[in-house]
Design a protein around this motif. Structure first.
Motif, PDB file in Angstrom:
ATOM      1  N   ILE A 157       0.837  -1.197   0.000  1.00 47.48           N
ATOM      2  CA  ILE A 157       0.000   0.000   0.000  1.00 47.48           C
ATOM      3  C   ILE A 157       0.874   1.250   0.000  1.00 47.48           C
ATOM      4  CG2 ILE A 157      -1.822   1.245   1.222  1.00 47.48           C
ATOM      5  CD1 ILE A 157      -2.467  -1.453   2.630  1.00 47.48           C
ATOM      6  N   THR A 158       1.877   1.264   0.871  1.00 46.47           N
ATOM      7  CA  THR A 158       2.764   2.415   0.978  1.00 46.47           C
ATOM      8  C   THR A 158       4.042   1.991   1.683  1.00 46.47           C
ATOM      9  OG1 THR A 158       2.961   4.709   1.755  1.00 46.47           O
ATOM     10  CG2 THR A 158       1.775   3.173   3.186  1.00 46.47           C
ATOM     11  N   THR A 159       5.124   2.745   1.490  1.00 46.65           N
ATOM     12  CA  THR A 159       6.409   2.393   2.096  1.00 46.65           C
ATOM     13  C   THR A 159       7.102   3.641   2.640  1.00 46.65           C
ATOM     14  OG1 THR A 159       7.660   2.671   0.030  1.00 46.65           O
ATOM     15  CG2 THR A 159       6.737   0.482   0.468  1.00 46.65           C
ATOM     16  N   SER A 160       8.091   3.390   3.492  1.00 52.72           N
ATOM     17  CA  SER A 160       8.942   4.456   4.005  1.00 52.72           C
ATOM     18  C   SER A 160      10.310   3.860   4.310  1.00 52.72           C
ATOM     19  CB  SER A 160       8.344   5.083   5.265  1.00 52.72           C
ATOM     20  OG  SER A 160       9.207   6.080   5.796  1.00 52.72           O
ATOM     21  N   ALA A 161      11.349   4.661   4.158  1.00 49.51           N
ATOM     22  CA  ALA A 161      12.706   4.194   4.456  1.00 49.51           C
ATOM     23  C   ALA A 161      13.503   5.328   5.089  1.00 49.51           C
ATOM     24  CB  ALA A 161      13.408   3.704   3.196  1.00 49.51           C
ATOM     25  N   LEU A 162      14.405   4.959   5.988  1.00 49.84           N
ATOM     26  CA  LEU A 162      15.252   5.945   6.651  1.00 49.84           C
ATOM     27  C   LEU A 162      16.672   5.409   6.702  1.00 49.84           C
ATOM     28  CD1 LEU A 162      14.359   8.161   9.603  1.00 49.84           C
ATOM     29  CD2 LEU A 162      16.481   6.885   9.730  1.00 49.84           C
ATOM     30  N   THR A 163      17.623   6.167   6.194  1.00 51.27           N
ATOM     31  CA  THR A 163      19.022   5.748   6.151  1.00 51.27           C
ATOM     32  C   THR A 163      19.654   5.843   7.540  1.00 51.27           C
ATOM     33  OG1 THR A 163      19.230   6.479   3.868  1.00 51.27           O
ATOM     34  CG2 THR A 163      21.269   6.189   5.107  1.00 51.27           C
ATOM     35  N   LEU A 164      20.453   4.835   7.899  1.00 54.12           N
ATOM     36  CA  LEU A 164      21.146   4.804   9.178  1.00 54.12           C
ATOM     37  C   LEU A 164      22.576   5.324   9.008  1.00 54.12           C
ATOM     38  CD1 LEU A 164      20.000   1.262  10.381  1.00 54.12           C
ATOM     39  CD2 LEU A 164      19.144   3.484  11.199  1.00 54.12           C
ATOM     40  N   ARG A 165      23.022   6.123   9.945  1.00 55.14           N
ATOM     41  CA  ARG A 165      24.388   6.626   9.909  1.00 55.14           C
ATOM     42  C   ARG A 165      25.347   5.607  10.527  1.00 55.14           C
ATOM     43  NH1 ARG A 165      23.559  12.141  13.037  1.00 55.14           N
ATOM     44  NH2 ARG A 165      22.314  10.673  14.281  1.00 55.14           N
ATOM     45  N   HIS A 166      26.530   5.498   9.965  1.00 59.78           N
ATOM     46  CA  HIS A 166      27.554   4.605  10.489  1.00 59.78           C
ATOM     47  C   HIS A 166      28.686   5.419  11.111  1.00 59.78           C
ATOM     48  CE1 HIS A 166      26.294   1.125   7.607  1.00 59.78           C
ATOM     49  NE2 HIS A 166      25.590   1.154   8.718  1.00 59.78           N
ATOM     50  N   HIS A 167      29.281   4.832  12.139  1.00 58.36           N
ATOM     51  CA  HIS A 167      30.422   5.457  12.809  1.00 58.36           C
ATOM     52  C   HIS A 167      31.585   4.473  12.767  1.00 58.36           C
ATOM     53  CE1 HIS A 167      27.407   8.294  14.275  1.00 58.36           C
ATOM     54  NE2 HIS A 167      26.695   7.239  14.618  1.00 58.36           N
ATOM     55  N   ARG A 168      32.805   4.988  12.654  1.00 56.08           N
ATOM     56  CA  ARG A 168      33.998   4.153  12.564  1.00 56.08           C
ATOM     57  C   ARG A 168      34.965   4.549  13.682  1.00 56.08           C
ATOM     58  NH1 ARG A 168      34.384   1.365   7.706  1.00 56.08           N
ATOM     59  NH2 ARG A 168      32.752   1.895   6.189  1.00 56.08           N
ATOM     60  N   PRO A 169      34.797   3.966  14.878  1.00 51.55           N
ATOM     61  CA  PRO A 169      35.695   4.315  15.985  1.00 51.55           C
ATOM     62  C   PRO A 169      37.121   3.831  15.787  1.00 51.55           C
ATOM     63  CG  PRO A 169      34.205   2.531  16.596  1.00 51.55           C
ATOM     64  CD  PRO A 169      33.733   3.026  15.279  1.00 51.55           C
ATOM     65  N   ALA A 170      37.322   2.852  14.904  1.00 49.71           N
ATOM     66  CA  ALA A 170      38.655   2.359  14.545  1.00 49.71           C
ATOM     67  C   ALA A 170      38.593   1.907  13.093  1.00 49.71           C
ATOM     68  CB  ALA A 170      39.065   1.204  15.469  1.00 49.71           C
ATOM     69  N   PRO A 171      39.757   1.759  12.432  1.00 48.26           N
ATOM     70  CA  PRO A 171      39.734   1.442  11.000  1.00 48.26           C
ATOM     71  C   PRO A 171      38.949   0.185  10.630  1.00 48.26           C
ATOM     72  CG  PRO A 171      41.922   2.140  11.660  1.00 48.26           C
ATOM     73  CD  PRO A 171      41.119   2.018  12.925  1.00 48.26           C
ATOM     74  N   ASP A 172      38.942  -0.813  11.521  1.00 46.08           N
ATOM     75  CA  ASP A 172      38.267  -2.068  11.190  1.00 46.08           C
ATOM     76  C   ASP A 172      36.889  -2.184  11.850  1.00 46.08           C
ATOM     77  OD1 ASP A 172      39.168  -2.234  13.773  1.00 46.08           O
ATOM     78  OD2 ASP A 172      39.908  -4.296  13.609  1.00 46.08           O
ATOM     79  N   GLN A 173      36.376  -1.082  12.413  1.00 47.37           N
ATOM     80  CA  GLN A 173      35.116  -1.129  13.159  1.00 47.37           C
ATOM     81  C   GLN A 173      34.053  -0.244  12.502  1.00 47.37           C
ATOM     82  OE1 GLN A 173      35.895  -0.245  17.296  1.00 47.37           O
ATOM     83  NE2 GLN A 173      37.508  -1.795  17.436  1.00 47.37           N
ATOM     84  N   VAL A 174      32.830  -0.791  12.407  1.00 49.37           N
ATOM     85  CA  VAL A 174      31.701  -0.052  11.843  1.00 49.37           C
ATOM     86  C   VAL A 174      30.507  -0.245  12.776  1.00 49.37           C
ATOM     87  CG1 VAL A 174      30.246   0.360   9.838  1.00 49.37           C
ATOM     88  CG2 VAL A 174      32.564  -0.537   9.516  1.00 49.37           C
ATOM     89  N   GLU A 175      29.981   0.849  13.296  1.00 47.23           N
ATOM     90  CA  GLU A 175      28.906   0.779  14.283  1.00 47.23           C
ATOM     91  C   GLU A 175      27.788   1.758  13.927  1.00 47.23           C
ATOM     92  OE1 GLU A 175      31.629  -0.428  18.158  1.00 47.23           O
ATOM     93  OE2 GLU A 175      31.017   1.669  17.912  1.00 47.23           O
TER      94      GLU A 175
END
Length: 275
Positions: free
Chosen positions: A35-53
């Motif tokens: 019937i209808t949709t909605s989407a919201l983009t999530l922000r990512h943070h990188r506290p270290a080179p190999d980390q994505v949160e």
């Protein structure tokens, strides 16, 4: 979001799916049409080179915003009768069972902090045994290695996991906890299988011991497919003689949303396939 129920519009299904990058919500008619949709983009943070949160609270608030947008766009007379939830199986969260607040960010799919740990397990010869028990390949993106990393690197957080104050789970489990105001801590086999903690008969004590994960911290396994979307059962005269391969698995809804915290809705929660 409330409105008069009509024969045409009763029983709209809200499908809430969270990927590693966005929250997606769709309003589905009883026949499955969107019937209808909605989407919201999530922000990512990188506290270290190999980390994505990402922020668990942002996931929750994004879900509420998308649900509100879909609810406002429903035609007059259409009402929500059910919520179905699915998530990226490579996203891991920790939250307080009482307050539902998260003591740390969610670890997302792109995070590689446990690559070294997985290489160590391979060098020790443990990888083959893990893969045999879990029937899944050893993967740095999943919950088992990541929970062991948390235990080694964030002892204060982990102490409260071991004490039972903090719960752990995927994004689907976290959202259901928020929707039910903390009453439910659940997942299903489809979301649990990639964790490397699920064996043939439910959560594996041996795998949990290998990764140092307390069984009590994990969600209850509940198969919660919507009754309206279940396949038609076929008679199987051998079923009575065949044991349940997962005796720890319960069948039923994932609970009921609390209208005080979830858009004024008090409806059953079911499972979507993992994102």
């Amino acid at each position: 979001m409330s409105g008069p129920t009509s024969a045409e519009g009763a029983g709209v299904r809200l499908a809430v799916r969270v990927t590693s990058t966005a929250v997606h919500v769709a309003g589905l008619a009883p026949n499955g049409a969107t019937i209808t949709t909605s989407a919201l983009t999530l922000r990512h943070h990188r506290p270290a080179p190999d980390q994505v949160e990402t922020s668990p609270e942002e996931v929750w608030q994004g879900t509420l915003s998308a649900v509100a947008e879909v609810g406002a766009a429903l035609p007059e007379g259409w009402t929500v009768g059910e919520v179905a939830v699915g998530g990226d199986p490579h996203t891991l969260l920790v939250w307080d069972r009482e307050t539902l607040g998260a003591p740390r960010p969610a670890i997302t799919a792109g995070d590689r902090r446990t690559t070294g740990l997985c290489e160590q397990l391979r060098a020790e010869g443990a990888a083959a045994h893990v893969e045999l028990l879990a029937d899944q390949p050893l993967d740095h993106r999943v919950a088992g290695p990541r929970l062991r990393w948390l235990a080694e690197h964030e002892p204060h957080t982990w102490a409260l996991v071991e004490d039972g104050r903090y719960a752990v789970g995927g994004v689907e489990s976290y959202l259901v906890a928020r929707m039910t105001r903390g009453l439910e801590h659940v997942t299903d086999a489809a979301h649990a299988r990639p964790t490397l903690l699920l064996g043939a008969e439910g959560w594996s004590e041996e795998l949990c011991a290998l990764f140092g994960v307390p069984l009590d911290a994990l969600p209850e396994l509940v198969e919660a497919t919507s009754p309206a979307h279940e396949p038609t059962p076929r008679p199987d005269h051998r079923a009575a003689a065949r044991p349940d391969p997962r005796p720890d698995l319960r069948v039923g809804a994932w609970g009921r949303t609390d209208p005080r915290t979830f858009a004024g809705l008090a409806v059953p929660v079911s499972a979507l396939a993992p994102a």
